[in-house]
Design an enzyme around this catalytic site. Structure first.
Site, PDB file in Angstrom:
ATOM      1  N   LYS A  77     -18.016  -3.182   1.533  1.00 36.64           N
ATOM      2  CA  LYS A  77     -18.747  -2.761   2.736  1.00 36.64           C
ATOM      3  C   LYS A  77     -20.193  -3.262   2.722  1.00 36.64           C
ATOM      4  O   LYS A  77     -20.733  -3.618   3.770  1.00 36.64           O
ATOM      5  CB  LYS A  77     -18.695  -1.243   2.884  1.00 36.64           C
ATOM      6  N   LYS A 111      -2.967  -9.110   6.626  1.00 31.42           N
ATOM      7  CA  LYS A 111      -2.281  -7.939   7.169  1.00 31.42           C
ATOM      8  C   LYS A 111      -2.863  -7.545   8.527  1.00 31.42           C
ATOM      9  O   LYS A 111      -4.042  -7.808   8.808  1.00 31.42           O
ATOM     10  CB  LYS A 111      -2.313  -6.788   6.164  1.00 31.42           C
ATOM     11  N   LYS A 163      -7.309  -3.663  12.615  1.00 28.31           N
ATOM     12  CA  LYS A 163      -8.178  -3.573  13.796  1.00 28.31           C
ATOM     13  C   LYS A 163      -9.294  -4.596  13.697  1.00 28.31           C
ATOM     14  O   LYS A 163      -9.723  -5.175  14.690  1.00 28.31           O
ATOM     15  CB  LYS A 163      -8.816  -2.177  13.866  1.00 28.31           C
TER      16      LYS A 163
HETATM   17  P1  AMP Z   1      -6.818   1.771   8.377  1.00 28.89           P
HETATM   18  O1  AMP Z   1      -6.889   2.071   9.821  1.00 28.89           O
HETATM   19  O2  AMP Z   1      -6.886   0.293   8.048  1.00 28.89           O
HETATM   20  O3  AMP Z   1      -7.781   2.590   7.585  1.00 28.89           O
HETATM   21  O4  AMP Z   1      -5.365   2.204   7.889  1.00 28.89           O
HETATM   22  C1  AMP Z   1      -4.878   3.491   7.993  1.00 28.89           C
HETATM   23  C2  AMP Z   1      -3.545   3.576   7.262  1.00 28.89           C
HETATM   24  O5  AMP Z   1      -2.622   2.601   7.768  1.00 28.89           O
HETATM   25  C3  AMP Z   1      -3.636   3.326   5.752  1.00 28.89           C
HETATM   26  O6  AMP Z   1      -2.717   4.190   5.094  1.00 28.89           O
HETATM   27  C4  AMP Z   1      -3.201   1.893   5.585  1.00 28.89           C
HETATM   28  O7  AMP Z   1      -2.649   1.645   4.303  1.00 28.89           O
HETATM   29  C5  AMP Z   1      -2.174   1.734   6.705  1.00 28.89           C
HETATM   30  N1  AMP Z   1      -2.183   0.351   7.200  1.00 28.89           N
HETATM   31  C6  AMP Z   1      -3.164  -0.224   7.934  1.00 28.89           C
HETATM   32  N2  AMP Z   1      -2.848  -1.506   8.226  1.00 28.89           N
HETATM   33  C7  AMP Z   1      -1.643  -1.756   7.644  1.00 28.89           C
HETATM   34  C8  AMP Z   1      -0.781  -2.902   7.581  1.00 28.89           C
HETATM   35  N3  AMP Z   1      -1.087  -4.034   8.201  1.00 28.89           N
HETATM   36  N4  AMP Z   1       0.375  -2.801   6.881  1.00 28.89           N
HETATM   37  C9  AMP Z   1       0.707  -1.631   6.275  1.00 28.89           C
HETATM   38  N5  AMP Z   1      -0.058  -0.512   6.294  1.00 28.89           N
HETATM   39  C10 AMP Z   1      -1.216  -0.572   6.971  1.00 28.89           C
END
Ligand code: AMP
Length: 332
Positions: free
Chosen positions: A111, A194, A197
């Site tokens: 970050k 992956k 957002k």
């Molecule tokens: P985030 O919004 O990136 O903080 O993700 C929130 C949750 O979604 C976390 O548990 C991540 O591990 C899961 N997550 C986010 N993006 C992915 C992805 N592309 N594939 C699998 N899990 C994801």
């Protein structure tokens, strides 16, 4: 029953990576464990959202959680800032978290690298707040992705340190949890990693977006010029499309396109059209539920209130014990 805690930061709409990587597990876990699922709105303050954005994002995630099938009678679904005990425990746990270890955290370093102009104290102590989210319910299991393992290790450290300092056996050591050994990783549409957002609008398929928006994005997803030789491994961007198909298409459909690829007569237009169609079959009922929930203020208010009450019941018991252990004993 073993307790599970997991949270998601309200930074916008949920995408299918969030769904298959996190929510799909929650839907199963709510029947098997005592689950606390929360919307991490305090965490999201590190990036200084406007009050209106913060509120709308929280509302969206709450509606999306309910729309995807989280059942407020089966699990505790709550908003982090509705539980003041979390902020209180965060204050206490910060006294036993050391600068060196916080600075070494991989997510802090990342970050700082991404936002060198906003290295605030909340960012530094982010792992403490994450630990508190888990410790405040004295949870045993935390469903997380690989990227989060260091945070669970820090949670164990902080819990054990508290136990040692006060010579108690109070906080259990939480373990990372996943239903499968291979953690789900949903690829993005831009072919660079992956789905996320931060990858921009074109990278992610959002649960709440209209069919036309999603289809357009899928039809524009990156591919290559097509296979030149038979039975060759697929390049990353093409494999990504197949990985996305695995989430929503039937096996025979995938096998058909796979054999077309191997025979060098695949048409990427047809492949993506099929993905867009099957994605819509999967998303349509969820989208309808999201739109219904977003219009239903009564439902959202009831869900948030019940969740806050259940989460506070658990957290206030922990805080009562913690205050006693620390030595905050009332004179009155
Ligand atoms: P985030 O919004 O990136 O903080 O993700 C929130 C949750 O979604 C976390 O548990 C991540 O591990 C899961 N997550 C986010 N993006 C992915 C992805 N592309 N594939 C699998 N899990 C994801």
């Amino acid at each position: 029953m073993e307790r599970v805690v997991s949270g998601i930061r309200p930074t916008g709409k949920l995408h299918i990576g969030n769904y298959f990587g996190a929510v799909a597990n929650f839907l199963k876990m709510q029947h098997e464990y005592d689950c606390f699922f929360f919307i991490a709105d305090i965490h999201s303050l590190t990036t200084h959202p406007t009050p209106a954005d913060l509120h709308n994002n929280v509302k969206h995630v709450l509606a999306e959680y309910i729309a995807t099938g989280l059942d407020i009678d089966k699990c505790t679904l709550f908003i982090q800032s509705d539980v003041p005990e979390i902020s209180e425990l965060y204050t206490y746990m910060n006294m036993n978290a050391y600068l060196g270890e916080l600075e070494r955290s991989a997510s802090f370093k990342e970050k700082v690298r991404l936002n060198p102009d906003n290295v605030n104290a909340g960012l530094l102590t982010y792992p403490v707040l994450m630990a508190v989210d888990i410790l405040v319910h004295r949870a045993h299991k935390v469903p997380v992705g690989k990227d989060q393992e260091q945070h669970i290790e820090m949670t164990r450290q902080f819990g054990k340190r508290f136990n040692r300092l006060y010579n108690v056996d109070f906080f259990p050591e939480p373990q990372a949890f996943s239903y499968s050994n291979a953690l789900v990783k949903v690829p993005g549409l831009t072919g660079v990693g992956k789905m996320s957002k931060s990858g921009g609008e074109a990278d992610a398929i959002f649960l709440a977006d209209d069919e036309s928006v999603n289809s357009k994005k899928i039809m524009r997803a990156k591919t290559d010029e097509g296979p030149k030789k038979q039975n060759q491994p697929k390049p990353v961007e093409v494999q990504n499309i197949f990985d996305l198909m695995n989430l929503v298409c039937t096996q025979d459909v995938i096998e058909k396109f796979d054999s077309d690829y191997n025979a060098c007569n695949i048409r990427y237009g047809d492949l993506k059209k099929q993905l867009a169609q099957d994605m819509e079959v999967f998303l349509k009922p969820i989208r309808t539920n999201i739109n219904d929930a977003l219009k239903n203020d009564e439902l959202l208010a009831k869900a948030a209130k019940i969740g806050a009450e259940k989460a506070r019941a658990s957290a206030s018991q922990t805080l009562k014990d913690v205050r006693e252990i620390i030595g905050f004993r009332k004179f009155y």
